[in-house]
Design a protein around this motif. Structure first.
Motif, PDB file in Angstrom:
ATOM      1  N   UNK A 305     -12.240   7.068  14.383  1.00 42.03           N
ATOM      2  CA  UNK A 305     -11.888   8.392  14.889  1.00 42.03           C
ATOM      3  C   UNK A 305     -11.628   9.320  13.707  1.00 42.03           C
ATOM      4  N   UNK A 306     -11.691  10.632  13.917  1.00 40.39           N
ATOM      5  CA  UNK A 306     -11.384  11.552  12.815  1.00 40.39           C
ATOM      6  C   UNK A 306     -10.003  11.303  12.219  1.00 40.39           C
ATOM      7  N   UNK A 307      -9.020  11.020  13.073  1.00 40.74           N
ATOM      8  CA  UNK A 307      -7.663  10.793  12.578  1.00 40.74           C
ATOM      9  C   UNK A 307      -7.593   9.532  11.724  1.00 40.74           C
ATOM     10  N   UNK A 308      -8.266   8.469  12.168  1.00 43.70           N
ATOM     11  CA  UNK A 308      -8.273   7.234  11.382  1.00 43.70           C
ATOM     12  C   UNK A 308      -8.934   7.454  10.032  1.00 43.70           C
ATOM     13  N   UNK A 309     -10.028   8.210  10.014  1.00 47.06           N
ATOM     14  CA  UNK A 309     -10.720   8.490   8.758  1.00 47.06           C
ATOM     15  C   UNK A 309      -9.832   9.305   7.824  1.00 47.06           C
ATOM     16  N   UNK A 310      -9.176  10.325   8.357  1.00 47.54           N
ATOM     17  CA  UNK A 310      -8.303  11.153   7.514  1.00 47.54           C
ATOM     18  C   UNK A 310      -7.148  10.342   6.943  1.00 47.54           C
ATOM     19  N   UNK A 311      -6.522   9.543   7.787  1.00 44.32           N
ATOM     20  CA  UNK A 311      -5.386   8.744   7.318  1.00 44.32           C
ATOM     21  C   UNK A 311      -5.824   7.746   6.250  1.00 44.32           C
ATOM     22  N   UNK A 312      -6.985   7.131   6.464  1.00 41.82           N
ATOM     23  CA  UNK A 312      -7.482   6.185   5.478  1.00 41.82           C
ATOM     24  C   UNK A 312      -7.777   6.853   4.150  1.00 41.82           C
ATOM     25  N   UNK A 313      -8.398   8.022   4.199  1.00 41.70           N
ATOM     26  CA  UNK A 313      -8.703   8.745   2.959  1.00 41.70           C
ATOM     27  C   UNK A 313      -7.429   9.189   2.253  1.00 41.70           C
ATOM     28  N   UNK A 314      -6.419   9.589   3.012  1.00 40.01           N
ATOM     29  CA  UNK A 314      -5.142   9.967   2.400  1.00 40.01           C
ATOM     30  C   UNK A 314      -4.529   8.790   1.648  1.00 40.01           C
ATOM     31  N   UNK A 315      -4.596   7.605   2.252  1.00 38.65           N
ATOM     32  CA  UNK A 315      -4.039   6.415   1.606  1.00 38.65           C
ATOM     33  C   UNK A 315      -4.827   6.069   0.353  1.00 38.65           C
ATOM     34  N   UNK A 316      -6.150   6.031   0.485  1.00 39.56           N
ATOM     35  CA  UNK A 316      -7.002   5.628  -0.637  1.00 39.56           C
ATOM     36  C   UNK A 316      -6.899   6.614  -1.798  1.00 39.56           C
ATOM     37  N   UNK A 317      -6.718   7.886  -1.469  1.00 35.54           N
ATOM     38  CA  UNK A 317      -6.649   8.907  -2.514  1.00 35.54           C
ATOM     39  C   UNK A 317      -5.356   8.845  -3.311  1.00 35.54           C
ATOM     40  N   UNK A 318      -4.324   8.241  -2.737  1.00 37.96           N
ATOM     41  CA  UNK A 318      -3.013   8.289  -3.391  1.00 37.96           C
ATOM     42  C   UNK A 318      -2.500   6.940  -3.878  1.00 37.96           C
ATOM     43  N   UNK A 319      -3.020   5.837  -3.349  1.00 40.20           N
ATOM     44  CA  UNK A 319      -2.493   4.520  -3.697  1.00 40.20           C
ATOM     45  C   UNK A 319      -3.432   3.791  -4.657  1.00 40.20           C
ATOM     46  N   UNK A 320      -2.849   3.147  -5.660  1.00 43.00           N
ATOM     47  CA  UNK A 320      -3.659   2.381  -6.612  1.00 43.00           C
ATOM     48  C   UNK A 320      -4.022   1.002  -6.084  1.00 43.00           C
ATOM     49  N   UNK A 321      -3.222   0.474  -5.174  1.00 39.87           N
ATOM     50  CA  UNK A 321      -3.507  -0.817  -4.542  1.00 39.87           C
ATOM     51  C   UNK A 321      -3.222  -0.686  -3.055  1.00 39.87           C
ATOM     52  N   UNK A 322      -4.074  -1.272  -2.233  1.00 39.85           N
ATOM     53  CA  UNK A 322      -3.923  -1.161  -0.785  1.00 39.85           C
ATOM     54  C   UNK A 322      -4.121  -2.529  -0.148  1.00 39.85           C
TER      55      UNK A 322
END
Length: 353
Positions: A305-322
Motif C-alpha cells: 500500500x502507499x502507506x506501507x511504502x512510505x513507512x518503509x522508505x522512511x525507515x530505510x532512509x534513516x536507519x543504518x541497520x534494520x
C-alpha cells in the motif's frame, strides 16, 4: 508401490530423478525466491507417465496391489494433497512455486516407494495406508516449524533479543538491495507488516535511483516533484532481474538525480513552496511518490500500500541497520521433507507410533 522380490520397481527408480531437481529448485528458492513453471510442467508430465506405468504394474499383479497399494493412496494423493496445495495458495499461505511443487509431488509420488540396498530397505517407517506425497508434505511442515526456533537461538546467542527474533534478524542497509524478504520495522517500531523488499527494488528501479542515492538526500526524494517524467521498468523486483534499463530513460538518457525540480512542480501531489531540502514530508500530498508509483505499475507490488511504502522508505532512509524477515523459502523444507521421506519415512507418525 513394490513388487515381491524386486529391489525397486522401474517407476520408483525413475522417480529418484526428482531428487536433484528439487534440490535445484530449493537452491533457486533461496537465491531468487522464484522458480519457473518450465521446471514443473515436465515433472508433472513425467509423473503422470510413471503413474500410468505404476497402475499397469499393479493391475497385472492383481490382488491388493491394485486396490490397496495403488488405487487407494493414489486417490488420496490426488484428492487430498492437490486441494490442500490449491487452498493454501488461494489464501496466500503458499507462493505459486510452492503450490506447483506440491501438485507435482501429488502426481509424482502418490504411493510409497520402496528401495532395497543390500540388507537395508528404505523408507524405514511406512504408513499402512496413505499417499507418499502427504508424508512429504507433513515432513516439510515439521521442518518448517523447526526453522523459526533455530533462528531464535541464533539471535539469542548473538544477543539480539526482540519480539521478532523468531522470524528475522538485523542487517545493514546496504545489504537490502540483495536481500529477499520484508522489513520488520516501521517508524513506530518493530512490526510484522513492513515493506516487501521486492517492492522496494521495484520502486527504486522505477525511479531510476539506487538506495545510496535515496539515503544521501531523503528530504529531496520525498518530494513527488522529483519523480521522473518517464518512469523506468520496475521489473518484478527480483534480485536477479535484468534491471539494465531501470536506470535509463526510454530515449536512452539517464536520470539525473541531482537535477533540481522545476517544471514538475505541477505534478499531482507535488507541493508548491520551499525548496525540497527544507520542506517537511507533511507538506506533500504524496510523499515519496508512493501513490504515483503504485498507480503507474501493473499489479500491486506484492500487496504493498502507499502507506506501507512510505513507512518503509522512511525507515530505510534513516536507519543504518534494520530488522528483516527472509520468510521461509518453502521449497527448502519440501526438499528436506522429500529426502527424509525417502530415507526414514513419515516423521510425524514414525515418532508418535
Amino acid at each position: 508401490m513394490t513388487l515381491a522380490g524386486a529391489v525397486a520397481t522401474g517407476p520408483d527408480l525413475l522417480r529418484l530423478v526428482a531428487v536433484p531437481v528439487f534440490a535445484w529448485t530449493a537452491l533457486r528458492d533461496v537465491e531468487t525466491r522464484r522458480v519457473s513453471s518450465v521446471v514443473w510442467i515436465p515433472l508433472a508430465v513425467f509423473g503422470a507417465a510413471l503413474l500410468a506405468w505404476d497402475g499397469w504394474l499393479a493391475w497385472t499383479a492383481g490382488g491388493t496391489a491394485w486396490t490397496h497399494e495403488f488405487l487407494l493412496p493414489t486417490a488420496i494423493s490426488l484428492g487430498l494433497v492437490v486441494p490442500i496445495a490449491y487452498l493454501f495458495w488461494w489464501v496466500g499461505g503458499f507462493g505459486g512455486a510452492d503450490a506447483k511443487a506440491l501438485l507435482v509431488l501429488a502426481v509424482l509420488f502418490p504411493t510409497f516407494p520402496e528401495y532395497t540396498v543390500g540388507p537395508l530397505t528404505v523408507p524405514l517407517e511406512m504408513t499402512p495406508i496413505g499417499p507418499f506425497s502427504f508424508t512429504i508434505l507433513t515432513n516439510a511442515v515439521l521442518v518448517g516449524v523447526v526453522l523459526p526456533l533455530a533462528l531464535a537461538v541464533r539471535n539469542a546467542v548473538a544477543g539480539r533479543i526482540a519480539p521478532v527474533m523468531f522470524v528475522g534478524w538485523p542487517i545493514v542497509w546496504d545489504e537490502l538491495p540483495e536481500t529477499h524478504g520484508r522489513l520488520l520495522e516501521t517508524p513506530s517500531g518493530l512490526s510484522r507488516g513492513g515493506l516487501d523488499l521486492d517492492a522496494l527494488r521495484m520502486y527504486l528501479r522505477w525511479r531510476g535511483l539506487s538506495l545510496a542515492d535515496l539515503r544521501a538526500d531523503p528530504d529531496r526524494y520525498r518530494d513527488p516533484a522529483t519523480l521522473p517524467d518517464e518512469p523506468n521498468p520496475p521489473t518484478d523486483g527480483a534480485v536477479t532481474a535484468d534491471a539494465a534499463d531501470a536506470t535509463a530513460h526510454p530515449d536512452g538518457g539517464t536520470i539525473d538525480s541531482s537535477a533540481e525540480p522545476d517544471a514538475d512542480l505541477d505534478r499531482p501531489g507535488a507541493a508548491v513552496g520551499p525548496a525540497v531540502a527544507d520542506a517537511p514530508a507533511s507538506e506533500y500530498n504524496d510523499p515519496w511518490g508512493a501513490d504515483a508509483f503504485l498507480e503507474d505499475i501493473e499489479g500491486s507490488a506484492y500487496g504493498t500500500t502507499p502507506e506501507t511504502l512510505r513507512e518503509g522508505l522512511d525507515v530505510i532512509a534513516s536507519e543504518d541497520a534494520v530488522w528483516i524477515s527472509p520468510g521461509t523459502p518453502f521449497l527448502v523444507p519440501v526438499f528436506v521433507g522429500l529426502v527424509i521421506a525417502l530415507v526414514y519415512g513419515d516423521l510425524l507418525l514414525g515418532t508418535l507410533f
